[in-house]
Write a protein that holds these residues in place. Structure first.
Motif, short mmCIF file in Angstrom:
data_model
loop_
_atom_site.label_atom_id
_atom_site.label_comp_id
_atom_site.label_asym_id
_atom_site.label_seq_id
_atom_site.Cartn_x
_atom_site.Cartn_y
_atom_site.Cartn_z
N LEU A 40 0.82 -1.22 0.00
CA LEU A 40 0.00 0.00 0.00
C LEU A 40 0.85 1.26 0.00
CD1 LEU A 40 -3.02 -0.67 2.40
CD2 LEU A 40 -3.10 -0.05 -0.02
N GLY A 41 1.96 1.24 0.73
CA GLY A 41 2.77 2.45 0.82
C GLY A 41 1.95 3.56 1.47
N ASP A 42 1.86 4.70 0.79
CA ASP A 42 1.10 5.84 1.32
C ASP A 42 -0.35 5.81 0.83
OD1 ASP A 42 0.94 8.23 2.82
OD2 ASP A 42 0.93 9.39 0.95
N ALA A 43 -0.71 4.81 0.03
CA ALA A 43 -2.07 4.73 -0.52
C ALA A 43 -3.04 4.26 0.56
CB ALA A 43 -2.10 3.79 -1.71
N GLU A 44 -4.32 4.54 0.35
CA GLU A 44 -5.37 4.05 1.24
C GLU A 44 -6.12 2.92 0.54
OE1 GLU A 44 -8.82 6.61 1.82
OE2 GLU A 44 -8.06 7.92 0.23
N GLN A 45 -6.78 2.07 1.31
CA GLN A 45 -7.55 0.98 0.72
C GLN A 45 -9.03 1.26 0.84
OE1 GLN A 45 -6.30 -3.24 0.82
NE2 GLN A 45 -8.14 -3.59 2.03
N VAL A 46 -9.75 1.08 -0.26
CA VAL A 46 -11.19 1.31 -0.31
C VAL A 46 -11.87 0.00 -0.71
CG1 VAL A 46 -13.05 2.50 -1.53
CG2 VAL A 46 -11.00 3.76 -0.84
N THR A 47 -12.92 -0.34 -0.01
CA THR A 47 -13.69 -1.54 -0.34
C THR A 47 -15.00 -1.14 -1.02
OG1 THR A 47 -12.80 -2.82 1.52
CG2 THR A 47 -14.90 -3.54 0.60
N VAL A 48 -15.28 -1.78 -2.14
CA VAL A 48 -16.52 -1.56 -2.88
C VAL A 48 -17.16 -2.91 -3.15
CG1 VAL A 48 -17.50 -0.84 -5.09
CG2 VAL A 48 -15.88 0.64 -3.93
N LEU A 49 -18.46 -2.99 -2.96
CA LEU A 49 -19.22 -4.18 -3.28
C LEU A 49 -19.89 -3.96 -4.62
CD1 LEU A 49 -20.86 -4.44 0.24
CD2 LEU A 49 -18.74 -5.54 -0.52
N ALA A 50 -20.04 -5.02 -5.39
CA ALA A 50 -20.59 -4.86 -6.74
C ALA A 50 -21.65 -5.92 -7.02
CB ALA A 50 -19.48 -4.95 -7.78
N ALA A 51 -22.74 -5.48 -7.65
CA ALA A 51 -23.80 -6.37 -8.09
C ALA A 51 -24.07 -6.06 -9.55
CB ALA A 51 -25.06 -6.15 -7.26
N THR A 52 -24.14 -7.09 -10.38
CA THR A 52 -24.34 -6.83 -11.80
C THR A 52 -25.17 -7.92 -12.46
OG1 THR A 52 -23.19 -6.38 -13.91
CG2 THR A 52 -22.19 -8.02 -12.46
N ASP A 98 1.24 4.79 -5.74
CA ASP A 98 1.28 6.23 -5.43
C ASP A 98 0.61 7.06 -6.53
OD1 ASP A 98 2.62 5.91 -3.03
OD2 ASP A 98 4.60 5.89 -4.01
N ARG A 99 0.36 6.44 -7.68
CA ARG A 99 -0.26 7.19 -8.79
C ARG A 99 -1.54 6.52 -9.31
NH1 ARG A 99 1.50 7.30 -13.31
NH2 ARG A 99 2.92 5.51 -13.28
N GLN A 100 -1.66 5.22 -9.17
CA GLN A 100 -2.72 4.48 -9.84
C GLN A 100 -3.67 3.78 -8.86
OE1 GLN A 100 0.02 2.02 -11.96
NE2 GLN A 100 0.04 3.32 -13.78
N PHE A 101 -4.90 3.58 -9.30
CA PHE A 101 -5.88 2.77 -8.58
C PHE A 101 -5.57 1.30 -8.89
CE2 PHE A 101 -7.68 6.83 -8.60
CZ PHE A 101 -8.85 6.90 -7.85
N ILE A 102 -5.42 0.46 -7.87
CA ILE A 102 -5.01 -0.93 -8.10
C ILE A 102 -5.89 -1.88 -7.29
CG2 ILE A 102 -3.12 -2.60 -7.94
CD1 ILE A 102 -1.19 -0.19 -7.98
#
Length: 385
Positions: A40-52, A98-102
């Motif tokens: 993660l480094g300095d990045a934060e973690q976000v949790t998203v749930l998905a329904a499709t 540090d730059r990208q959503f992963i």
């Protein structure tokens, strides 16, 4: 008539060109959904749930209706130091947190698992469902949900409902059909989450054509007499791609909500200008002009809030994704000028002040709010006028 047709034909090419530029530049493939083991480094973690209700294909989903629902959980790292609502997708090799959503973790869930995950941790009683708009792929919708969630500092994981958009500029009519075919699935998801004992309030957020889907699903709930679900709903429509007359018809069927419907609009939304043009110059709700006193009066009579967000800078070049940039004002949007939650009287036309300080309200009143009396009687009187 001939002159008018020529004018419309002359207007379509530049609009289509703008839409192509906005939608085709660096569009991510489904590989961005594959989990990558990075620190993660300095990045934060976000949790998203998905329904499709899209069809599963390889690492993701395509634009074909599957006839069944799929549910997943995604944990995504998000760079902390971002200047705007733009999304930097991960590179195939050497992704940079540090730059990208992963995507760091991904797992399938059951409907019950989604409800449980949405109300876990420091859940404060408010759940959220995001419904994307026209010309969105599954991965684009997911990463946009992640960005909005990170900026809004949500306390609980939101739920993305991704319907089978063709993810193509030329797929406008196909997307409209896909929306109509997805009403029952969205309504079922809303019912599952609203019936979860911990949920006191459910924010149902629809962008663009997703706003049309939201209104249709809520209309079905009203026709079924599902007051247990409707009373928990907070409906927010961002740049809604809905014909004005169709919207009025939906409002008649739905009636006044316990919490007024909120719409974010902009009269210079170029994507909705395109939509209006191909619909035969039919006005779209997302392009209402709040400086017109008639709009303020109509908003009050219909029991809705119309908020102009033209002052907000978008990232798509069309002014159609401005909503993504105001996510950081999420707490203020729910309180609507005060520390309390908004109520039936907070209706009319408003202007979002993007330059407002953190202390002042981001809203400046344009049309006064309705107060006193029974909402249904006021609305019926306005409709009969």
């Amino acid at each position: 008539m001939k002159d008018e047709s020529c004018r419309l034909l002359g207007l379509l090419p530049p609009l289509l060109f703008c839409l192509c530029l906005a939608s085709c530049a660096l569009r991510p493939g489904p590989d961005v959904l594959k989990p990558t083991a990075v620190a993660l480094g300095d990045a934060e973690q976000v949790t998203v749930l998905a329904a499709t209700n899209r069809r599963p294909v390889d690492a993701g989903y395509d634009g074909v209706w599957a006839g069944r629902m799929s549910y997943e959980r995604f944990d995504v790292s998000v760079p902390r130091h971002r200047k705007d609502a733009a999304i930097d997708y991960p590179a195939a090799a050497n992704p940079d947190p540090d730059r990208q959503f992963i995507v760091r973790h991904r797992e399938p869930l059951s409907p019950a698992g989604v409800a449980k995950a949405a109300t876990s941790g420091s859940f404060d009683g408010t759940a959220g469902i995001f419904v994307h708009g026209y010309n969105y792929s599954y991965q684009e919708a997911l990463f946009r949900t992640v960005q909005v969630t990170a900026d809004a500092e949500s306390k609980s994981p939101p739920i993305l409902f991704s319907w089978p958009s063709a993810a193509s500029v030329a797929g406008y009519v196909a997307d409209r059909d896909a929306v109509l075919a997805s009403r029952t699935e969205l309504q079922a998801l809303v019912s599952i989450i609203a019936r979860t004992p911990k949920v006191e309030r459910l924010v149902l957020f629809g962008h663009s054509m997703g706003g049309f889907l939201v209104m249709e699903a809520v209309r079905e709930l009203k026709l079924q007499g599902r007051r247990d679900v409707l009373d928990k709903l907070v409906i927010v429509l961002a740049a809604p791609d809905i014909d004005v007359d169709v919207f009025r018809s939906q409002l008649r069927d739905i009636g006044w909500m316990k919490t007024p419907i909120t719409m974010f609009v902009s009269k210079n939304d170029k994507a909705l200008m395109f939509s209006s043009t191909i619909a035969g110059e039919r006005a779209r709700v997302g392009r209402l002009d709040v400086s017109d006193r008639r709009i303020a009066e109509a908003a009050r009579s219909e029991g809705v809030r119309v908020v102009d967000i033209t002052s907000v800078q978008g990232t798509d070049g069309l002014g159609h994704d401005r909503y993504a940039a105001i996510a950081r004002y999420g707490k203020r949007l729910s309180s609507f000028e005060t520390e309390r939650r908004s109520g039936p009287g907070d209706t009319g036309a408003f202007v979002f002040n993007a330059a407002g300080s953190i202390v002042a309200s981001p809203f400046r009143l344009v049309g006064g709010a309705v107060g006193g009396g029974d909402p249904d009687m006021r609305r019926q009187a306005a409709l009969n006028a």
